[in-house]
Structures are given as structure tokens and as C-alpha cells.
Scaffold this active site. Sequence first.
Site, PDB file in Angstrom:
ATOM      1  N   GLY A 115       0.832  -1.208   0.000  1.00 10.76           N
ATOM      2  CA  GLY A 115       0.000   0.000   0.000  1.00 10.76           C
ATOM      3  C   GLY A 115       0.856   1.243   0.000  1.00 10.76           C
ATOM      4  O   GLY A 115       1.878   1.309   0.701  1.00 10.76           O
ATOM      5  N   VAL A 163      -2.057   7.386   1.870  1.00  8.35           N
ATOM      6  CA  VAL A 163      -1.728   8.454   2.823  1.00  8.35           C
ATOM      7  C   VAL A 163      -0.613   7.992   3.778  1.00  8.35           C
ATOM      8  O   VAL A 163       0.391   8.683   3.963  1.00  8.35           O
ATOM      9  CB  VAL A 163      -2.988   8.865   3.625  1.00  8.35           C
ATOM     10  N   VAL A 164      -0.766   6.823   4.365  1.00  8.83           N
ATOM     11  CA  VAL A 164       0.213   6.334   5.345  1.00  8.83           C
ATOM     12  C   VAL A 164       1.415   5.701   4.633  1.00  8.83           C
ATOM     13  O   VAL A 164       2.570   6.023   4.936  1.00  8.83           O
ATOM     14  CB  VAL A 164      -0.434   5.314   6.324  1.00  8.83           C
ATOM     15  N   ARG A 188      -1.881  -0.850  -6.437  1.00  3.57           N
ATOM     16  CA  ARG A 188      -2.885  -1.282  -7.428  1.00  3.57           C
ATOM     17  C   ARG A 188      -2.417  -0.974  -8.842  1.00  3.57           C
ATOM     18  O   ARG A 188      -2.624  -1.751  -9.747  1.00  3.57           O
ATOM     19  CB  ARG A 188      -4.201  -0.547  -7.161  1.00  3.57           C
ATOM     20  N   GLY A 199      -3.302   6.566  16.062  1.00  8.17           N
ATOM     21  CA  GLY A 199      -2.211   7.033  15.210  1.00  8.17           C
ATOM     22  C   GLY A 199      -0.852   7.036  15.888  1.00  8.17           C
ATOM     23  O   GLY A 199      -0.352   5.998  16.329  1.00  8.17           O
ATOM     24  N   ASP A 217     -14.868   2.888  13.026  1.00  8.90           N
ATOM     25  CA  ASP A 217     -13.418   2.976  13.231  1.00  8.90           C
ATOM     26  C   ASP A 217     -13.089   3.057  14.724  1.00  8.90           C
ATOM     27  O   ASP A 217     -12.221   2.336  15.225  1.00  8.90           O
ATOM     28  CB  ASP A 217     -12.878   4.212  12.482  1.00  8.90           C
ATOM     29  N   LYS A 229     -11.153   0.269  17.242  1.00  5.36           N
ATOM     30  CA  LYS A 229     -10.060   0.607  18.157  1.00  5.36           C
ATOM     31  C   LYS A 229     -10.433   0.243  19.594  1.00  5.36           C
ATOM     32  O   LYS A 229      -9.586  -0.222  20.369  1.00  5.36           O
ATOM     33  CB  LYS A 229      -9.735   2.094  18.037  1.00  5.36           C
TER      34      LYS A 229
HETATM   35  N1  NAD Z   1      -4.869   7.854   7.340  1.00  2.38           N
HETATM   36  C1  NAD Z   1      -4.721   7.781   8.658  1.00  2.38           C
HETATM   37  O1  NAD Z   1      -4.688   8.785   9.358  1.00  2.38           O
HETATM   38  C2  NAD Z   1      -4.582   6.444   9.327  1.00  2.38           C
HETATM   39  C3  NAD Z   1      -4.229   6.405  10.677  1.00  2.38           C
HETATM   40  C4  NAD Z   1      -4.089   5.173  11.326  1.00  2.38           C
HETATM   41  C5  NAD Z   1      -4.312   4.018  10.627  1.00  2.38           C
HETATM   42  N2  NAD Z   1      -4.676   4.073   9.304  1.00  2.38           N
HETATM   43  C6  NAD Z   1      -4.872   2.804   8.614  1.00  2.38           C
HETATM   44  O2  NAD Z   1      -3.817   2.653   7.692  1.00  2.38           O
HETATM   45  C7  NAD Z   1      -4.279   1.911   6.570  1.00  2.38           C
HETATM   46  C8  NAD Z   1      -4.044   2.728   5.318  1.00  2.38           C
HETATM   47  O3  NAD Z   1      -4.737   3.946   5.445  1.00  2.38           O
HETATM   48  P1  NAD Z   1      -4.501   5.144   4.425  1.00  2.38           P
HETATM   49  O4  NAD Z   1      -5.128   6.323   5.041  1.00  2.38           O
HETATM   50  O5  NAD Z   1      -3.101   5.183   3.993  1.00  2.38           O
HETATM   51  O6  NAD Z   1      -5.423   4.658   3.222  1.00  2.38           O
HETATM   52  P2  NAD Z   1      -5.313   5.052   1.683  1.00  2.38           P
HETATM   53  O7  NAD Z   1      -6.631   4.711   1.065  1.00  2.38           O
HETATM   54  O8  NAD Z   1      -4.771   6.425   1.516  1.00  2.38           O
HETATM   55  O9  NAD Z   1      -4.194   4.040   1.160  1.00  2.38           O
HETATM   56  C9  NAD Z   1      -4.404   2.679   0.936  1.00  2.38           C
HETATM   57  C10 NAD Z   1      -3.613   2.320  -0.283  1.00  2.38           C
HETATM   58  O10 NAD Z   1      -3.685   0.916  -0.493  1.00  2.38           O
HETATM   59  C11 NAD Z   1      -3.895   0.690  -1.856  1.00  2.38           C
HETATM   60  N3  NAD Z   1      -4.555  -0.593  -2.045  1.00  2.38           N
HETATM   61  C12 NAD Z   1      -5.802  -0.932  -1.736  1.00  2.38           C
HETATM   62  N4  NAD Z   1      -6.049  -2.193  -2.113  1.00  2.38           N
HETATM   63  C13 NAD Z   1      -4.920  -2.659  -2.676  1.00  2.38           C
HETATM   64  C14 NAD Z   1      -4.541  -3.863  -3.276  1.00  2.38           C
HETATM   65  N5  NAD Z   1      -5.403  -4.858  -3.388  1.00  2.38           N
HETATM   66  N6  NAD Z   1      -3.270  -3.980  -3.748  1.00  2.38           N
HETATM   67  C15 NAD Z   1      -2.399  -2.974  -3.659  1.00  2.38           C
HETATM   68  N7  NAD Z   1      -2.695  -1.779  -3.083  1.00  2.38           N
HETATM   69  C16 NAD Z   1      -3.956  -1.644  -2.617  1.00  2.38           C
HETATM   70  C17 NAD Z   1      -4.766   1.833  -2.317  1.00  2.38           C
HETATM   71  O11 NAD Z   1      -4.677   2.022  -3.714  1.00  2.38           O
HETATM   72  C18 NAD Z   1      -4.189   3.000  -1.543  1.00  2.38           C
HETATM   73  O12 NAD Z   1      -3.149   3.628  -2.221  1.00  2.38           O
HETATM   74  C19 NAD Z   1      -5.744   1.583   6.849  1.00  2.38           C
HETATM   75  O13 NAD Z   1      -5.816   0.333   7.503  1.00  2.38           O
HETATM   76  C20 NAD Z   1      -6.146   2.684   7.816  1.00  2.38           C
HETATM   77  O14 NAD Z   1      -7.224   2.312   8.626  1.00  2.38           O
HETATM   78  C21 NAD Z   1      -4.796   5.250   8.641  1.00  2.38           C
HETATM   79  N1  HSE Z   2      -9.709   7.633  10.080  1.00  8.40           N
HETATM   80  C1  HSE Z   2      -8.978   7.507  11.291  1.00  8.40           C
HETATM   81  C2  HSE Z   2      -7.508   7.428  11.031  1.00  8.40           C
HETATM   82  C3  HSE Z   2      -6.699   7.129  12.269  1.00  8.40           C
HETATM   83  O1  HSE Z   2      -6.890   5.826  12.699  1.00  8.40           O
HETATM   84  C4  HSE Z   2      -9.293   8.695  12.178  1.00  8.40           C
HETATM   85  O2  HSE Z   2      -9.903   9.668  11.703  1.00  8.40           O
HETATM   86  O3  HSE Z   2      -8.950   8.656  13.345  1.00  8.40           O
HETATM   87 NA    NA Z   3      -0.881   4.402  18.340  1.00  9.82          NA
END
Ligand code: NAD
Ligand code: HSE
Ligand code: NA
Length: 434
Positions: A14, A17-18, A49, A137, A204, A208
Site C-alpha cells: 500500500g 496516505v500512510v 494497485r 495514530g 473505526d 479501536k
Molecule cells: N490515514 C490515517 O490517518 C490512518 C491512521 C491510522 C491508521 N490508518 C490505517 O492505515 C491503513 C491505510 O490507510 P490510508 O489512510 O493510507 O489509506 P489510503 O486509502 O490512503 O491508502 C491505501 C492504499 O492501499 C492501496 N490498495 C488498496 N487495495 C490494494 C490492493 N489490493 N493492492 C495494492 N494496493 C492496494 C490503495 O490504492 C491506496 O493507495 C488503513 O488500515 C487505515 O485504517 C490510517
Molecule cells: N480515520 C482515522 C484514522 C486514524 O486511525 C481517524 O480519523 O482517526
Molecule cells: Na498508536
Amino acid sequence: MNEQVRPLGVALLGCGVVGSQVARLLLEDARDIGARVGAPLRLVGIAVRRADREREGLPAELFTTDAESLIARDDVDLVVEVIGGLEPARTWILQALNAGKSVVTANKALLAEDGQTLVAAADERGVDLYFEAAVAGAIPIIRPMRDSLVGDQVTRVMGIVNGTTNFILDKMHTAGAGFAETLSEAQALGYAEADPTADVEGYDAAAKAAILATLAFHTRVTLGDVYREGISDVSRADIAAAEAMGMVVKLLAICELEEDEDGTRRVSVRVHPAMLPVRHPLASVGGAFNAVFVETKSAGQLMFYGQGAGGAPTASAVLGDLVTVARHRVSGGRGARSAVYNELPIAPIGDVITSFHIALEVEDTVGVLAKVAQVLADHHVSIMTMRQEDANGTARLVLGTHAARNADVEATVDELVAIPEVFEVSSLMRVEGR
Ligand SMILES: NC(=O)c1ccc[n+]([C@@H]2O[C@H](COP(=O)([O-])OP(=O)(O)OC[C@H]3O[C@@H](n4cnc5c(N)ncnc54)[C@H](O)[C@@H]3O)[C@@H](O)[C@H]2O)c1
Ligand SMILES: N[C@@H](CCO)C(=O)O
Ligand code: NA
């Protein structure tokens, strides 16, 4: 650093964002990270993807759409999963664990649904499964619960664990902002889940809460065990009512260990909006910040505070885990096995005891107050505060209850709305921390 040490290979699944922030930091800070691990960490590949998209600052040759081949590579020791969702994340994490590779994930949805399967696979193969980024986070909360407090008895956890909804509620209070525009802003800032319903409807935060309760009480709690209400029904009337009483509205995740007089223990885990007095430590947590308040038998009260969402803060937690599991590889060990050994029942929400705020729009005639008070008394719901506001022939009765069984308050409200002189319940919300 000893130049002979074999580099440890990292596969990143992936690059959203993260993931993009994890990749950037792994490349930018490679020297320091390697020095802290005791061996170089090498980003071997990134599963995405679409591999043909240009991603600023990241070499094109790292990208692949074939995640399974990447995970299987001999030079991959550690796998970071930041794609989110149940599948294919679960299959890929299990593939990695079963191949003897340690995994770092931020995926609370999967952990809350089926964490036990992943933990069992990690234990079976003697590898690590770390997930600090999954809850709150950047805030270190998983490892304090798993390690620092493991000798104590946690009795209660109450937190703001969703940045998106805290951002929205904060703007409703401070800027009188509308729901839709604030949600779009939270999405643009990278706080929201891919489907923001997960944030807004409390899924969500509930995921948690399930993870926190499992660690806190050493018993298995899954998403389905968590009582959940989101913020989509929080109205301007609720916000105004809270402010009039010197309170703020927050989406809270609450995990409690209940013990009867005969020693029978139950766990209650719930997520819902609640009013909090402004003097409460969680009331001043603004924007996308999170905070978790933990109460234990010996340590007493602890509070953890910091950025709960966003790319770089979440990447910090992912990298902290990655360095830790990499160190275990270098030293030849692993982190502690999971300590889920209790089988505690889950208390239904009806049995949970909380205070409530109830605002009723009523006809301004003789005897209405007496009828309302009688309904509360019939259901053993004790009134703590009562205020009446008059407006053009109708009146608003604002009631604060003492702690009452949720089932009794629900029955009370059902009966109140059936009184002909009661036009509507204009605001109804739990009150915590009073
Ligand atoms: N954004 C936040 O603040 C945050 C904070 C804590 C935890 N998370 C967790 O981190 C994880 C990622 O979150 P994010 O915000 O980066 O999401 P995002 O949607 O920005 O990124 C996910 C990425 O995974 C890719 N993806 C999805 N399915 C795929 C596949 N089958 N093969 C390859 N790539 C694939 C997507 O194209 C995308 O680029 C999630 O589990 C989310 O709950 C996010
Ligand atoms: N969507 C989640 C990301 C962090 O887990 C939030 O807003 O807290
Ligand atoms: Na944490």
C-alpha cells in the site's frame, strides 16, 4: 555499524496516505534507522494497485502490482501492511506470517474483526505482529498497554480515538461549521478512512475500542461486541445544549471492567457521542488529536495524547514498530506472545449505567412537569438537574439524570414521547465525566 551485517528487507503493501509517508521516511532516514536497528533496513518493493503512476520521490522500480510474489521474496524479512480493509490484507498478512516474516500493520478494521487468527499465526511461527498505528495514530498506546502496564490491572479506558469525528465535532463547536464541508476538509487532510462512513458512524472508533479492550482485559473483544453510535445524529441543538451547560460533545470509546459483589466480572465496550464538562481532560482535545485516559488498579490514572490521524504521524508509529521488529530479528528473538487468557462476557448496553441529558419540547400547561417527572420515577431514573426555558406557548424542559441503567432511560424516553403534551425529544445524550 558492522558492514558485514545482512540488510533486512522490507516489503510495503500500500502506498496511500500512510504508505507513502512510510516509504519516504524509510528512504530519507535510512542511515539513522539502520543504526538504531543494528542492521540496514532496505525497502525491497511496494505493492500497489497501479504501478505506472508516478509517485514523487519514490523510485519507479520499487513498485509492483504482484504483492504475493513480493511477500514471498527471499530477501523480504519484514512486511508492512497499510492497504486497509479485510481482504486481501488478511490473506497477505497470513502469507507473510506463515512464511516466517514479521508484520507491522495499521489495520484496525482487520484486527478488530479477526485479530485472533493473525495473532495465532504469529505465535505459531514465532514471529512478530505489531500494530501501534492501528489505535490513535502516532500515540504510543498499544505498547504501553501490551508491555508497560502488563503487570497492572486496567479497569477502565476512555478515549477520543477517531481524529475525523473529533475534527468535525470541534468545528461544530468552535466555528458553527456544517457537517458535510467539515468532513470534506478532514478527507483532504488525510484523516478519514477510505469510506468515511467508518469514521462518521463510529465503526473505526469501535474497532479501536475492541483492540484496546482486548489488551486491557486480556479477553477477546471483537467489533461485534462493541455497542456503537456515530455522530451523524449529533445536531446543532445537542451542541448548543452542551455549551449552555458548560460541556462539549465528544465521540468517546469506553472500555470498562465490571465486577459484581460476588466477584463475577464482565466487560462493557461502547462508542457513542457524549457530553463532557469543559474541565475534563478529554474536553480540550481539539482537531484531529486523540487522547486516551487509562485507569488501573495500581498506577491510577494515566493519559496519552497526540496526533491520532494523518500520514506522517501514523507513519511514525509504523516505523517505531518496524525498527522494533527488525531489532528482534537482529537479536534473534521476538516480542511477547499475546496474553489473551480470559473469557469474560460482554455486558449488554441496556445494563450499562450512565447519566443522561434529556431536552423535551412540551406544551406550556399545568401538570406537564409532574407527568414527565412521574415517568422518570416509574423507571427508577433519578433527576439530578431540571431547567425550564419558555418560548411562545411551548416550553423546553432540560433534564439531567443521575447515573441510570441505559435500558431504563430508553424505556423512559419511549414513554415520554407518548405523552400528548410532549411534542418531541430535541436532545438526548449520555453525560460522562461529571
Ligand atoms: N490515514 C490515517 O490517518 C490512518 C491512521 C491510522 C491508521 N490508518 C490505517 O492505515 C491503513 C491505510 O490507510 P490510508 O489512510 O493510507 O489509506 P489510503 O486509502 O490512503 O491508502 C491505501 C492504499 O492501499 C492501496 N490498495 C488498496 N487495495 C490494494 C490492493 N489490493 N493492492 C495494492 N494496493 C492496494 C490503495 O490504492 C491506496 O493507495 C488503513 O488500515 C487505515 O485504517 C490510517
Ligand atoms: N480515520 C482515522 C484514522 C486514524 O486511525 C481517524 O480519523 O482517526
Ligand atoms: Na498508536
